[in-house]
Every structure is written in C-alpha cells, then in structure tokens.
Design a protein around this motif. Structure first.
Motif, short mmCIF file in Angstrom:
data_model
loop_
_atom_site.label_atom_id
_atom_site.label_comp_id
_atom_site.label_asym_id
_atom_site.label_seq_id
_atom_site.Cartn_x
_atom_site.Cartn_y
_atom_site.Cartn_z
N CYS A 12 -62.29 -53.57 -22.64
CA CYS A 12 -63.22 -54.10 -21.63
C CYS A 12 -64.36 -54.91 -22.24
O CYS A 12 -65.13 -55.55 -21.52
CB CYS A 12 -63.79 -52.97 -20.77
SG CYS A 12 -64.95 -51.87 -21.62
N GLY A 13 -64.50 -54.87 -23.57
CA GLY A 13 -65.50 -55.68 -24.24
C GLY A 13 -66.90 -55.09 -24.28
O GLY A 13 -67.82 -55.71 -24.82
N GLY A 64 -62.39 -43.56 -30.09
CA GLY A 64 -62.46 -42.57 -29.02
C GLY A 64 -62.19 -43.23 -27.69
O GLY A 64 -61.75 -44.38 -27.62
N THR A 65 -62.48 -42.50 -26.63
CA THR A 65 -62.25 -43.02 -25.29
C THR A 65 -63.49 -43.76 -24.80
O THR A 65 -64.62 -43.23 -24.90
CB THR A 65 -61.91 -41.88 -24.32
OG1 THR A 65 -60.72 -41.21 -24.79
CG2 THR A 65 -61.68 -42.40 -22.91
N GLN A 118 -48.13 -55.21 -22.04
CA GLN A 118 -47.73 -53.96 -22.69
C GLN A 118 -48.82 -52.91 -22.54
O GLN A 118 -48.55 -51.74 -22.29
CB GLN A 118 -47.42 -54.22 -24.17
CG GLN A 118 -46.15 -55.02 -24.37
CD GLN A 118 -45.93 -55.40 -25.82
OE1 GLN A 118 -46.85 -55.35 -26.64
NE2 GLN A 118 -44.70 -55.77 -26.15
N VAL A 119 -50.08 -53.36 -22.69
CA VAL A 119 -51.20 -52.44 -22.50
C VAL A 119 -51.22 -51.93 -21.06
O VAL A 119 -51.41 -50.75 -20.78
CB VAL A 119 -52.54 -53.13 -22.85
CG1 VAL A 119 -53.71 -52.25 -22.43
CG2 VAL A 119 -52.61 -53.42 -24.34
N ALA A 120 -50.99 -52.87 -20.11
CA ALA A 120 -51.01 -52.50 -18.69
C ALA A 120 -49.91 -51.51 -18.37
O ALA A 120 -50.08 -50.60 -17.55
CB ALA A 120 -50.87 -53.75 -17.83
N PHE A 136 -60.38 -46.56 -21.85
CA PHE A 136 -59.44 -46.94 -22.91
C PHE A 136 -59.58 -45.97 -24.09
O PHE A 136 -60.68 -45.74 -24.57
CB PHE A 136 -59.71 -48.37 -23.35
CG PHE A 136 -58.83 -48.86 -24.47
CD1 PHE A 136 -57.45 -48.75 -24.38
CD2 PHE A 136 -59.39 -49.43 -25.60
CE1 PHE A 136 -56.64 -49.22 -25.40
CE2 PHE A 136 -58.59 -49.90 -26.62
CZ PHE A 136 -57.20 -49.79 -26.53
N GLU A 137 -58.46 -45.41 -24.53
CA GLU A 137 -58.51 -44.35 -25.54
C GLU A 137 -58.64 -44.87 -26.97
O GLU A 137 -58.84 -44.09 -27.89
CB GLU A 137 -57.27 -43.47 -25.42
CG GLU A 137 -57.21 -42.68 -24.11
CD GLU A 137 -55.98 -41.79 -24.03
OE1 GLU A 137 -55.15 -41.86 -24.96
OE2 GLU A 137 -55.87 -41.04 -23.05
#
Length: 745
Positions: A178-179, A160-161, A605-607, A167-168
């Motif tokens: 984000c940990g 989920g988000t 790539q995530v950014a 983050f989805e």
C-alpha cells in the motif's frame, strides 16, 4: 585566424562581479546497489557536467568530484537478493556506474568510492572532531534485536503485517503493497528477516547531531542570505523543514556494514550512511589531490572557493541543512549554491527501478551507443534531449517520441543541417577552402548575423552562470537556426548560376558567395565552442572537420570572426547526427509495455493469494444514504492500485489573484502560490465563484499535471473540487491554514 594553433584570448568576467579563485563542483554520490536510470542522469550529472565544461572552457580552476556511495542497509540487502557478498555488490555496481558515466561523457576529475581507505579515515576523523568538541549528543533508546543472529535490526531487516492494509510482508520502513511509511513498532507480529524469529527490544546507545541548535543560523544563511540566488523549490523545501522545527538526527547505527565508529564503547556500530556519504566529496578531493600532486585544502577551506552541489530534490535536506551544519562545525566551506532539480518521469509515469518502469543508462548505452550506427553522436543525442527537458523548476517527462522529435527536428534538421550545408557548399563553390571576406560587399544581413554570434555568447554565458541550462542550450540552437535562415536568404547556390561568357561564375557573384560562406564557416567554428559544454563529442567532431585543435574550444575564442584562416583547407563534411527511426522508438515503447505486463502479472498473483475485501463488504455500523447510493455506485471508477495513486503530486496552494478569462464564461485565471513558486492555473469555476471571494483561499493542486493551453493561457496544474448533489462545486481545502507547497498524502 586559427588553424592548428589556436590563439588564446582573455577570459571574460562573469556577470555579478569578481570571479571566485577556484570552484569545487559535486554531483550526488549514486548508491552502488544497482543500475542507475536517466532520471538520475538528468537530475545531478548532466547539469553539473555542462557547468564544469563551461568553467573549464573559461580556463577557471575547477575540480569536479563524485563517487559511489557504498554503505548503508541497501547494500547487504541487495547482496542477499543476488546471493553474494556486500563487497562483491559494490565492486560490481561501482564499475558499471563508472563506465556508464564515461560512455555518456560525464567528465569527473575523479570518480571515487566510499569504500576506499582514505574515505574511512576522513569520515572517522570527521566524527571524532565533532564528538571531541561536544557537538554531538549521546542518547539511549530501545531497538529491535535478533537474539539468534545476535545483532540489532535495521528497519529493512524486520517484516510483519501492515497495520494499514493487512499485507503480511511489510517491511519496518514501508509497506510494499500500500506504500504507507512505517516504523518497526507499527508492524503487527514483527519477525527478523535474518532468523525468521520475533525480535526483542534491547537498549542501545547512539550519537546524534543536534540540528535544533542551529535553526537560527540556517534560517539566516538560507532564507535571508540566499533568498534571491537559490532556486525557489530549494528555498521552499528548506523553509518548510526549518519552520516545522529541526530535531537531533542519529549519526550512528547498529550494523555490520559501514564505517566503524572510532570509539572504544561503540562496538558493532557504524556511521549512518547519510553522515558518511557527503564526506565522500571531501575524501574524493583528497584522493584527487594525491593523484595530481595538488593541495586539497583550499577547495574546502578557502573562502575564495565556490562550492556548488548538483542534486535531485530528494537530497535537498541533506545538502542544504544537515551537511552545511556539519561543515560549519568542522570549519569547512558551506555551499554557495545547490541547484537541485525536480524529478523526471518516463512516458507518463514516475521512474521506478523496483517496478521496472525505467530507462537505465546501461539500457540506452547498449541499445544506441554500442550498436552499429551508434557511438558518441548518440551519447550527445541523449545529452541534448535530457538538457531540453531538464526538470529545473518542476517535474518533467521523457518520452521516446519527444526524444525522436528533438533529435530529428532540432539536432539533425537545424544544427546538423547548417553545418553540413556550409561544408558541402564550401567544397562545391570555394574549392574546399575558407574563402576570403570582401569588406566592400558587407550588407545588413551580414552585420546582423555577426552581431548575433556575440550576443548569443553573452546570453549563454549569463544563463550558464545562473544554472539555466535549458535556456542556454536554446540560445545555441537558435543561433544555428538563424544561420540556416541567413544561408537560405543569401542563396549562394543560385548566385553560382551567374556565369560570364567564359563559363565561370562572375566576379561579383563569387564575391557574394565568398562572403556568405566565410560568415557561415566562422559561425560554424563559433557554434563548436558554444555547443561544447552540452555536446562535447559533437564539438570535437567539428574541430576534426575544421582541422583545428581542441584548444579552439576555449570560451575566450567565441565571438571571433577570425577563427578559421582564409585559404585554409577543411575536411569533407561528415554528418554530425543521424535520425532516430520509427522502428527504434517502437522497440523502446514495446519494452516498456512488456514491463507493464510483467507488473500486472505480479499484481494479479498478489491479488490471487491475498483477496481484498469486496466493494459490498461494509464495516459494522456504517450507514449509507439509499437516495445517493445508486448515483455514487454509478460514478465509481475502476479500481486502481497504490502505484497509480502515487503518480499524483498533490500539494496545498494559496490563490493570490483571480480574474475572468476573456470570452470564456466558465474560466477563471488563477495565480496560485505553491510555496516554492507561483503558478498560473486556468480553472472552470467561474459560474460558482466570484474572483474576489476566493483570494487567499487554500486549495489542493495536482502539481505534476502536464501544462495545457486553454484560451491561449498555459495552465500549470489543476484545482481539486467536489460536487454536491445539486451540482454546486466546493473547494477541497485543509481544515486549518498550512504552508503553501505542503504535500497531500
């Protein structure tokens, strides 16, 4: 003297009184969901193997058990990643891990696996025993359920988000971006990873181990009975858990991979992996007994057995609190000691398989042991370096330069050099035979080195009994260093130039050469015994060179000056170790840099796909001080990702003493109580605080900062401070008093 038949001597009693009748030693069961890195090796396997080899050399009754941990959600998740089945995953990684340990000379008496029928039977019997006696509690709760897949969902099967960073693709236990640790209930718009559909809440029943019933027993057993013999980091972590209050812990879960709960009303439920895994020590012992025709029960039920668990610090709660409660309730032994190690980092960063920052056992085996000019000597080289940097009391760090220096400057230049010089000179000056010893020529240097051999044996023995493996290995290398100095001082090659009229070495000079090389050869034989727990392949190679059987490596023979018979021919010298070349170090560092680049590409790539808010975007209603904004912006550092922050080990400490450092106006020497240990920290705060005004002040410490000498004092951390607009320093402290050692996150 000992040649092909080695004389047996009485085994010395260990310090501390009566010896146990037998020993049961365990290493943490590695999870069979992937390859294991050298941090694992240093944490639970090298130390245990050293200890066990020492006990065997003492001729004590010891069984060393381990095996693959093959249940839990990580297995089917890995199977999904690799497009295969859970059974194929555990079969694959069990075989690889087992072979890795063999290649690195880890000498288990049995390396079993928790998928074996004997383990399923043992774990189910264990559960039944506790349940039938009312030692477990049954509770109902609501958990996520996938109606399409018709199964309850473990945390990792829910996505989920993230409520923290948006983050989805966050999982139900942690956000990979984000940990942040999460629970499925915290996710926004959760969906099942099995069907892609939103799960529903459904009532389910589970069995719990009520740890709260056993707090007082644990407090007495750990914090009183073992306060002086367990490591401070182990005691500190246990105290923190107990002081915070223990809660019932589920021993079952809804999953289709694992050991079935042996009850008619527990369809679709398995034993939680944390419950079944440590029982694997018992089932492995049963399998060992079955294989050897021995009785397993005394090793787990007889109080004359010493049980020792070797683990990493992330397993302390399971081996010191949860499993002992299970053992007490079942009537099995609880551990005599749990010498847990801290973590080992790699080249300045925490080892992480998921981030690719690692040195796997398989990588080292492929790049060094299996290559030409490799072999067992390079297995011992790794064992040596890891032992010298074992994270026994705090996190340590593996560097390729450090590995190279340890091998080249210590193994090759000190230990290997002494053995090689001794054998070369023996062949050159004594016709390849053990020379006689001339008692009438013995001098103080001879007596001093002979005394050092017995002294080193006693020191090493005492240190190994206390699980101080780094210090014990140092004593052996230091003895070889003393042997080098003795030979250098004696200079037998110079004495060989003293020839008579007949052109032969004079009788007196030859007698002096004989004495020197006789002592050096007896020292070499002793070094093979003393180094054997650490470097078993080296010890065997030395036995081959000396033409003696491995029986000579029994501990009782150490200290003797009659291990090699006068006149006995020895084989030609062979190099025990080879140097590690600069090109090899460069290759390994290049590999790590490639891993860094790959990680940066993935992060970019995530950014690109998920743009974070810019620094100029402010939350509605937020105000800034216009007089300070420019300076704050100028002081801002480059953006980092969570992984960078996660490298820091921030802990609360309490300043117990403070004093000015001589001839340093800005420095204070602090003694800081970290809960699990006390550290000396040198801090540049003397112009801001008087020593007596900061006693008992709680501060935040960077606990995993590499030690650094300042004014001759080794500083073991750094205090976090804040600076106001006037340049005044202020402590960063918790709002209320907290136990020293508490982590800051």
């Amino acid at each position: 003297m000992t040649t092909e038949n080695t004389a047996s001597q009485e085994t010395p009693a260990a310090a501390g009184g009566k010896l146990p009748k037998r020993y049961l030693v365990t290493s943490a069961l590695p999870y069979a969901n992937g390859l294991k890195h050298i941090g694992h090796l240093a944490g639970a396997y090298i130390p245990a193997d050293i200890y066990v080899r020492y006990l065997r050399a003492q001729k004590r009754d010891v069984v060393y058990v381990c095996g693959s941990d093959e249940h839990g959600t990580a297995i089917p998740i890995q199977a999904m990643k690799e497009g295969t089945t859970s059974q194929q995953i555990i079969d694959k990684y069990h075989a690889i891990i087992k072979q890795n340990f063999e290649d690195l000379s880890i000498s288990f008496d049995i390396y079993d696996r928790t998928s074996n029928p004997i383990h399923h039977e043992t774990a189910q019997e264990y559960f039944t025993y506790l349940n039938d006696r009312g030692e477990l509690e049954v509770k109902e709760s609501e958990q996520y359920y996938d109606e399409e897949a018709q199964t309850f969902l473990a945390d990792r099967y829910i996505k989920g988000t993230c409520p923290n960073c948006g983050f989805e693709g966050a999982f139900g236990d942690q956000c990979e971006r984000c940990g942040t640790s999460l629970s499925p209930d915290e996710l926004i718009n959760p969906v099942s990873t099995l069907s892609g559909k939103p799960p529903v809440k459904k009532t389910t029943k589970h069995w719990y181990l009520p740890l709260n019933r056993h707090e007082e027993w644990l407090r007495t057993w750990i914090l009183q009975e073992h306060a002086n013999d367990w490591k401070t980091n182990v005691i500190g972590q246990c105290k923190s858990w107990i002081d915070n209050g223990l809660l019932p812990r589920a021993v079952t879960r809804d999953l289709d991979w694992g050991i079935k709960v042996p009850l008619p009303d527990a369809e679709g439920k398995v034993l939680y992996v944390w419950f079944d895994a440590p029982i694997g020590y018992i089932s492995a012992t049963k399998q060992w007994a079955k294989n050897t025709g021995k009785d397993w029960e005394p090793y787990w039920m007889d109080k004359d057995t010493k049980l020792v668990h070797f683990i990493g610090k992330d397993n302390i709660v399971f081996h010191c609190i949860i499993f002992p409660v299970m053992q007490k309730l079942h009537g099995f032994l609880v551990p005599d000691n749990v010498p847990a190690n801290e973590f080992m980092n790699l080249e300045g960063d925490k080892m992480s398989t998921s981030r690719g920052w690692k040195l796997e056992m398989q990588d080292y085996i492929d790049d060094f042991i299996k290559k030409e000019n490799g072999g067992p000597q390079l297995a011992d080289a790794l064992r040596y370096y890891l032992t010298t940097i074992l994270p026994e009391n705090k996190d340590s760090e593996f560097t390729w330069k450090g590995f190279q220096d340890a091998v080249n400057s210590e193994l090759v230049a000190i230990f290997g050099n002494f053995i090689n010089r001794t054998f070369v000179l023996m062949h050159k000056l004594c016709h390849g035979k053990v020379p006689k010893f001339h008692n009438d020529l013995i001098d103080e240097q001879d007596k001093g080195l002979i005394a050092e051999i017995s002294l080193t044996k006693a020191k090493e023995e005492d240190l190994l009994e206390q699980y101080k493996f780094r210090d014990a290995l140092f004593e052996v290398i230091d003895l070889a260093r003393k042997g080098n100095k003795y030979m250098q001082d004696k200079e037998p090659w110079i004495k060989a130039r003293q020839v008579g009229e007949d052109g032969n070495v004079t009788e007196t000079a030859q007698a002096q050469i004989d004495n020197c090389l006789h002592i050096c050869l007896q020292l070499s034989a002793n070094l093979s015994i003393l180094i054997n727990p650490f470097l078993p392949n080296t010890a065997k190679k030395m036995c081959h060179m000396m033409k003696v059987v491995d029986k000579m490596l029994e501990w009782g023979n150490a200290g003797s000056m009659k291990l090699l018979s006068v006149g006995y021919s020895l084989r030609a010298p062979e190099l025990l170790f080879r140097k590690i070349e600069d090109a090899e170090v460069k290759t390994q560092i290049d590999k790590l840099q490639e891993a860094v680049k790959a990680r940066e590409v993935a992060a970019s790539q995530v950014a690109t796909n998920e743009q974070p808010a810019t620094n100029n975007e402010q939350k509605e209603g937020t105000q800034t001080n216009p007089d300070q904004s420019a300076s704050v912006e100028a002081a801002a550092k480059a953006e980092i990702i969570y992984d960078d922050f996660a490298k820091l080990d921030l802990r609360v400490g309490t300043i117990r003493s403070a004093e000015k450092v001589a001839k340093a106006d800005k420095l204070l020497k602090l003694e800081v109580d970290m809960g699990f240990e006390k550290r000396t920290i040198v801090s540049g705060i003397a112009l801001h605080f008087a020593p007596d005004e900061i006693i008992n002040k709680q501060v935040v410490v960077v606990a995993n900062l590499a030690p650094r000498k300042m004014r001759g004092i080794e500083s073991q951390g750094m205090i976090l401070m804040a600076e106001d607009q006037n340049g005044k320093l202020h402590f960063v402290s918790p709002e209320t008093a907290i136990n020293p050692g508490a982590t800051v996150s």
